[in-house]
Design a protein around this motif. Structure first.
Motif, PDB file in Angstrom:
ATOM      1  N   TYR A   1       0.828  -1.208   0.000  1.00 16.97           N
ATOM      2  CA  TYR A   1       0.000   0.000   0.000  1.00 16.97           C
ATOM      3  C   TYR A   1       0.861   1.256   0.000  1.00 16.97           C
ATOM      4  CZ  TYR A   1      -3.730   3.277   1.115  1.00 16.97           C
ATOM      5  OH  TYR A   1      -4.622   4.322   1.084  1.00 16.97           O
ATOM      6  N   THR A   2       1.969   1.229   0.733  1.00 16.88           N
ATOM      7  CA  THR A   2       2.891   2.369   0.735  1.00 16.88           C
ATOM      8  C   THR A   2       3.458   2.598  -0.656  1.00 16.88           C
ATOM      9  OG1 THR A   2       3.505   1.933   3.049  1.00 16.88           O
ATOM     10  CG2 THR A   2       4.992   3.319   1.753  1.00 16.88           C
ATOM     11  N   ILE A   3       3.821   1.504  -1.332  1.00 21.30           N
ATOM     12  CA  ILE A   3       4.338   1.610  -2.697  1.00 21.30           C
ATOM     13  C   ILE A   3       3.245   2.103  -3.640  1.00 21.30           C
ATOM     14  CG2 ILE A   3       5.281   0.275  -4.633  1.00 21.30           C
ATOM     15  CD1 ILE A   3       6.555  -1.569  -2.514  1.00 21.30           C
ATOM     16  N   PHE A   4       2.028   1.631  -3.416  1.00 16.60           N
ATOM     17  CA  PHE A   4       0.887   2.083  -4.212  1.00 16.60           C
ATOM     18  C   PHE A   4       0.755   3.606  -4.148  1.00 16.60           C
ATOM     19  CE2 PHE A   4      -3.457   3.648  -4.134  1.00 16.60           C
ATOM     20  CZ  PHE A   4      -3.994   3.149  -5.307  1.00 16.60           C
ATOM     21  N   LEU A   5       0.837   4.182  -2.942  1.00 15.49           N
ATOM     22  CA  LEU A   5       0.696   5.630  -2.785  1.00 15.49           C
ATOM     23  C   LEU A   5       1.776   6.379  -3.564  1.00 15.49           C
ATOM     24  CD1 LEU A   5      -0.140   5.922   1.031  1.00 15.49           C
ATOM     25  CD2 LEU A   5      -1.711   6.253  -0.899  1.00 15.49           C
ATOM     26  N   ALA A   6       3.006   5.854  -3.506  1.00 14.31           N
ATOM     27  CA  ALA A   6       4.108   6.508  -4.211  1.00 14.31           C
ATOM     28  C   ALA A   6       3.913   6.453  -5.721  1.00 14.31           C
ATOM     29  CB  ALA A   6       5.433   5.860  -3.825  1.00 14.31           C
ATOM     30  N   LEU A   7       3.539   5.290  -6.239  1.00 14.64           N
ATOM     31  CA  LEU A   7       3.416   5.131  -7.684  1.00 14.64           C
ATOM     32  C   LEU A   7       2.089   5.666  -8.218  1.00 14.64           C
ATOM     33  CD1 LEU A   7       5.196   1.739  -8.334  1.00 14.64           C
ATOM     34  CD2 LEU A   7       6.058   4.063  -8.460  1.00 14.64           C
ATOM     35  N   PHE A   8       1.129   5.876  -7.331  1.00 12.77           N
ATOM     36  CA  PHE A   8      -0.103   6.576  -7.715  1.00 12.77           C
ATOM     37  C   PHE A   8       0.252   7.978  -8.224  1.00 12.77           C
ATOM     38  CE2 PHE A   8      -3.388   9.654  -6.416  1.00 12.77           C
ATOM     39  CZ  PHE A   8      -4.475   9.176  -7.134  1.00 12.77           C
ATOM     40  N   VAL A   9       1.190   8.640  -7.543  1.00 13.72           N
ATOM     41  CA  VAL A   9       1.646   9.969  -7.961  1.00 13.72           C
ATOM     42  C   VAL A   9       2.362   9.882  -9.306  1.00 13.72           C
ATOM     43  CG1 VAL A   9       3.123  11.923  -7.358  1.00 13.72           C
ATOM     44  CG2 VAL A   9       1.834  10.733  -5.571  1.00 13.72           C
TER      45      VAL A   9
ATOM     46  N   LEU B   1      -8.161   3.457 -21.026  1.00 16.21           N
ATOM     47  CA  LEU B   1      -8.080   2.015 -21.277  1.00 16.21           C
ATOM     48  C   LEU B   1      -6.781   1.446 -20.714  1.00 16.21           C
ATOM     49  CD1 LEU B   1      -9.221  -0.531 -22.618  1.00 16.21           C
ATOM     50  CD2 LEU B   1      -8.025   0.132 -24.715  1.00 16.21           C
ATOM     51  N   VAL B   2      -5.665   2.103 -21.008  1.00 14.94           N
ATOM     52  CA  VAL B   2      -4.371   1.620 -20.513  1.00 14.94           C
ATOM     53  C   VAL B   2      -4.341   1.611 -18.994  1.00 14.94           C
ATOM     54  CG1 VAL B   2      -1.901   2.109 -20.406  1.00 14.94           C
ATOM     55  CG2 VAL B   2      -3.116   2.347 -22.580  1.00 14.94           C
ATOM     56  N   GLY B   3      -4.845   2.691 -18.372  1.00 18.28           N
ATOM     57  CA  GLY B   3      -4.842   2.777 -16.914  1.00 18.28           C
ATOM     58  C   GLY B   3      -5.659   1.673 -16.268  1.00 18.28           C
ATOM     59  N   TYR B   4      -6.872   1.461 -16.779  1.00 16.48           N
ATOM     60  CA  TYR B   4      -7.730   0.428 -16.196  1.00 16.48           C
ATOM     61  C   TYR B   4      -7.165  -0.971 -16.428  1.00 16.48           C
ATOM     62  CZ  TYR B   4     -11.733   3.153 -14.582  1.00 16.48           C
ATOM     63  OH  TYR B   4     -12.554   3.990 -13.874  1.00 16.48           O
ATOM     64  N   LEU B   5      -6.576  -1.193 -17.615  1.00 15.34           N
ATOM     65  CA  LEU B   5      -5.991  -2.511 -17.887  1.00 15.34           C
ATOM     66  C   LEU B   5      -4.779  -2.773 -16.996  1.00 15.34           C
ATOM     67  CD1 LEU B   5      -6.291  -2.842 -21.775  1.00 15.34           C
ATOM     68  CD2 LEU B   5      -7.725  -3.859 -19.986  1.00 15.34           C
TER      69      LEU B   5
ATOM     70  N   ILE C   1      -4.221  -6.404 -10.291  1.00 13.31           N
ATOM     71  CA  ILE C   1      -5.090  -7.145  -9.365  1.00 13.31           C
ATOM     72  C   ILE C   1      -5.084  -8.638  -9.700  1.00 13.31           C
ATOM     73  CG2 ILE C   1      -7.489  -7.459  -8.635  1.00 13.31           C
ATOM     74  CD1 ILE C   1      -7.866  -4.451  -9.028  1.00 13.31           C
ATOM     75  N   PHE C   2      -5.187  -8.971 -11.005  1.00 15.48           N
ATOM     76  CA  PHE C   2      -5.212 -10.382 -11.396  1.00 15.48           C
ATOM     77  C   PHE C   2      -3.878 -11.055 -11.099  1.00 15.48           C
ATOM     78  CE2 PHE C   2      -5.129 -13.917 -14.478  1.00 15.48           C
ATOM     79  CZ  PHE C   2      -6.325 -14.534 -14.130  1.00 15.48           C
TER      80      PHE C   2
ATOM     81  N   TRP D   1       4.609  -6.002  -4.261  1.00 16.32           N
ATOM     82  CA  TRP D   1       5.224  -4.688  -4.465  1.00 16.32           C
ATOM     83  C   TRP D   1       5.081  -4.262  -5.925  1.00 16.32           C
ATOM     84  CZ3 TRP D   1      10.622  -5.627  -1.729  1.00 16.32           C
ATOM     85  CH2 TRP D   1      10.387  -5.981  -0.385  1.00 16.32           C
ATOM     86  N   PHE D   2       5.200  -5.223  -6.818  1.00 17.85           N
ATOM     87  CA  PHE D   2       5.099  -4.943  -8.249  1.00 17.85           C
ATOM     88  C   PHE D   2       3.648  -4.976  -8.730  1.00 17.85           C
ATOM     89  CE2 PHE D   2       4.810  -6.711 -12.587  1.00 17.85           C
ATOM     90  CZ  PHE D   2       5.374  -5.651 -13.288  1.00 17.85           C
ATOM     91  N   THR D   3       2.881  -5.992  -8.320  1.00 18.22           N
ATOM     92  CA  THR D   3       1.526  -6.155  -8.837  1.00 18.22           C
ATOM     93  C   THR D   3       0.552  -5.134  -8.247  1.00 18.22           C
ATOM     94  OG1 THR D   3       1.014  -7.827  -7.129  1.00 18.22           O
ATOM     95  CG2 THR D   3       1.879  -8.604  -9.255  1.00 18.22           C
ATOM     96  N   TYR D   4       0.453  -5.119  -6.923  1.00 18.31           N
ATOM     97  CA  TYR D   4      -0.471  -4.180  -6.264  1.00 18.31           C
ATOM     98  C   TYR D   4       0.129  -2.773  -6.209  1.00 18.31           C
ATOM     99  CZ  TYR D   4      -3.900  -2.365  -2.939  1.00 18.31           C
ATOM    100  OH  TYR D   4      -4.895  -1.624  -2.345  1.00 18.31           O
ATOM    101  N   GLY D   5       1.348  -2.683  -5.695  1.00 22.40           N
ATOM    102  CA  GLY D   5       1.966  -1.371  -5.560  1.00 22.40           C
ATOM    103  C   GLY D   5       2.290  -0.733  -6.896  1.00 22.40           C
ATOM    104  N   GLY D   6       2.879  -1.499  -7.828  1.00 15.82           N
ATOM    105  CA  GLY D   6       3.334  -0.950  -9.099  1.00 15.82           C
ATOM    106  C   GLY D   6       2.249  -0.812 -10.146  1.00 15.82           C
ATOM    107  N   LEU D   7       1.726  -1.931 -10.637  1.00 17.21           N
ATOM    108  CA  LEU D   7       0.748  -1.894 -11.721  1.00 17.21           C
ATOM    109  C   LEU D   7      -0.540  -1.195 -11.302  1.00 17.21           C
ATOM    110  CD1 LEU D   7       1.162  -5.510 -13.187  1.00 17.21           C
ATOM    111  CD2 LEU D   7       2.119  -3.359 -14.065  1.00 17.21           C
ATOM    112  N   LEU D   8      -1.082  -1.574 -10.149  1.00 15.13           N
ATOM    113  CA  LEU D   8      -2.326  -0.960  -9.680  1.00 15.13           C
ATOM    114  C   LEU D   8      -2.114   0.523  -9.373  1.00 15.13           C
ATOM    115  CD1 LEU D   8      -5.291  -1.294  -8.833  1.00 15.13           C
ATOM    116  CD2 LEU D   8      -4.488  -1.874  -6.540  1.00 15.13           C
TER     117      LEU D   8
END
Length: 397
Positions: free
Chosen positions: A50-58, A78-82, A88-89, A103-110
């Protein structure tokens, strides 16, 4: 086309629908125990995605803003949602022996995908509603807050019935459906749309729009706005992370604390709508000064509060956090222009990202009472910086 267009109501409705899934990130506190159980890890390790998610959200915000200069917004949506669906998948497919994969799937891609979509939706509200930026942004982000309220019980039910992996697979499918919908519906206004609009009263806008990152970095308003965003975040982030545990240490009943969390979500939604909409009347600076003033009052009360007063403080901070999130995009485009709203909003959001991550380190570095005092002082700085923003022509600030 210089006049208003009925298409903007349709765009607003579509933006609302797209926002209905965006509150998933706010359900992390519900998902985290299942992450700990699935991967057999401690709470500190489980919170890292979640911490990584916040950083990469920016970071995603910035990518979305830059892409809007070259690509149609439907492609970015489309790219963002995919990316979100893929993140998530992929999380659902991680073996129990690979918690760092999140860290990569949830934090990075999401995180990146969520930031891209968020940026597009906010930028489109600013462009389609130059005369009612606060209202349009407030409605859209209020729905984003409501989505967390809707998704929380759904995710809880799915986690109980289908487990960690099954829940994430369901969510990935939902994201794909929304991706197609967003791609087919969201678009930018035509060239010259409402170019004859002249704001008046409490709201005015700069006639010197920033078109590149370099333009922003050369404007003192950019640094003031980034600092305002930075100052508005710590108090809420600090208390929201420890609300239940800190309240328990003060002897509060668990049922009251759980109710407090539920009501806090609604308070955040109320702040997103009421403060942002009110900013169309009292001005963005006035709205932000109100947020900082309420934040300081809540922090002062926290130093000696017990029982329901402690919970009310959390509600107040939730209200102002929501109000800040919905008002800042309009304040940013008032000063830096709406022509490249995606880019300028993403650059100022760096202040949000630094504050969000920095607060978590602050909470670990000092005692809770000291952290609250520092958060209150930062809010005072926020008032000073807000007052330092130059007056825009025609605005009654």
């Amino acid at each position: 086309m210089k006049s208003k267009n009925n298409s903007r109501i349709f765009i607003l409705i579509c933006g609302i629908i797209c926002s209905l899934i965006m509150g998933f990130c706010y359900t992390y506190s519900i998902i985290q125990p299942y992450i700990m159980d699935y991967f057999s890890i401690e709470s500190s390790m489980a919170s890292l995605p979640y911490t990584i998610f916040l950083a990469l959200f920016v970071v995603g915000n910035y990518i979305g803003g830059v892409m809007q200069k070259k690509y149609p917004v439907k492609i970015i949506m489309l790219v963002g949602y995919l990316l979100m669906a893929a993140g998530i998948f992929a999380t659902a497919l991680l073996p129990s022996s690979a918690p760092a994969g999140m860290w990569f799937t949830y934090g990075g891609l999401l995180g990146i995908g969520d930031g891209m979509v968020y940026n597009v939706i906010i930028a489109m509200m600013q462009k389609w509603f130059p005369d009612k930026k606060g209202l349009a942004t407030g409605i859209t982000l209020a729905v984003l807050g409501i989505s967390a309220t809707i998704l929380s019980p759904l995710c809880s039910s799915w986690l109980t019935s289908y487990g960690f992996a099954g829940t994430f697979k369901i969510l990935a499918c939902i994201y794909i459906v929304i991706a197609v919908f967003g791609m087919l519906t969201i678009k930018a206004p035509p060239e010259g749309y409402m170019s004859d609009y002249k704001p008046s009263g409490a709201v005015a806008v700069s006639q010197n729009a920033c078109m590149t990152a370099g333009d922003c970095f050369r404007r003192k308003e950019y640094y003031l706005l980034s600092l305002i965003y930075f100052c508005a975040i710590p108090a809420f982030v600090l208390l929201s992370a420890i609300f239940v545990s800190y309240g328990t240490s003060r002897g509060l009943d668990n049922a009251l604390l759980v109710t407090g969390v539920s009501v806090a979500s609604l308070m955040q939604v109320g702040g997103r709508f009421l403060i942002s909409t009110g900013s169309d009347k009292i001005g963005r600076k006035g709205a932000m000064l109100l947020c900082f003033a309420i934040t300081i009052i809540a922090i002062v009360l926290l130093t000696f509060s017990k029982g329901i007063v402690y919970v009310i403080c959390f509600w107040l901070l939730s209200f102002t956090y929501g109000g800040t999130a919905a008002t800042m995009p309009s304040l940013i485009t008032d000063y830096l222009g709406s022509k490249n709203a995606g880019l300028v909003c993403s650059l100022v959001m760096i202040g949000f990202g630094v504050a969000s991550i920095g607060t978590s380190f602050l909470a670990k570095a000092v005692s809770t009472s000291t952290a609250f005092i520092l958060a209150g002082l930062i809010a005072v700085v926020g008032i000073i910086v807000t007052l330092a923003l130059p007056k825009l022509g025609g605005a009654k600030q």
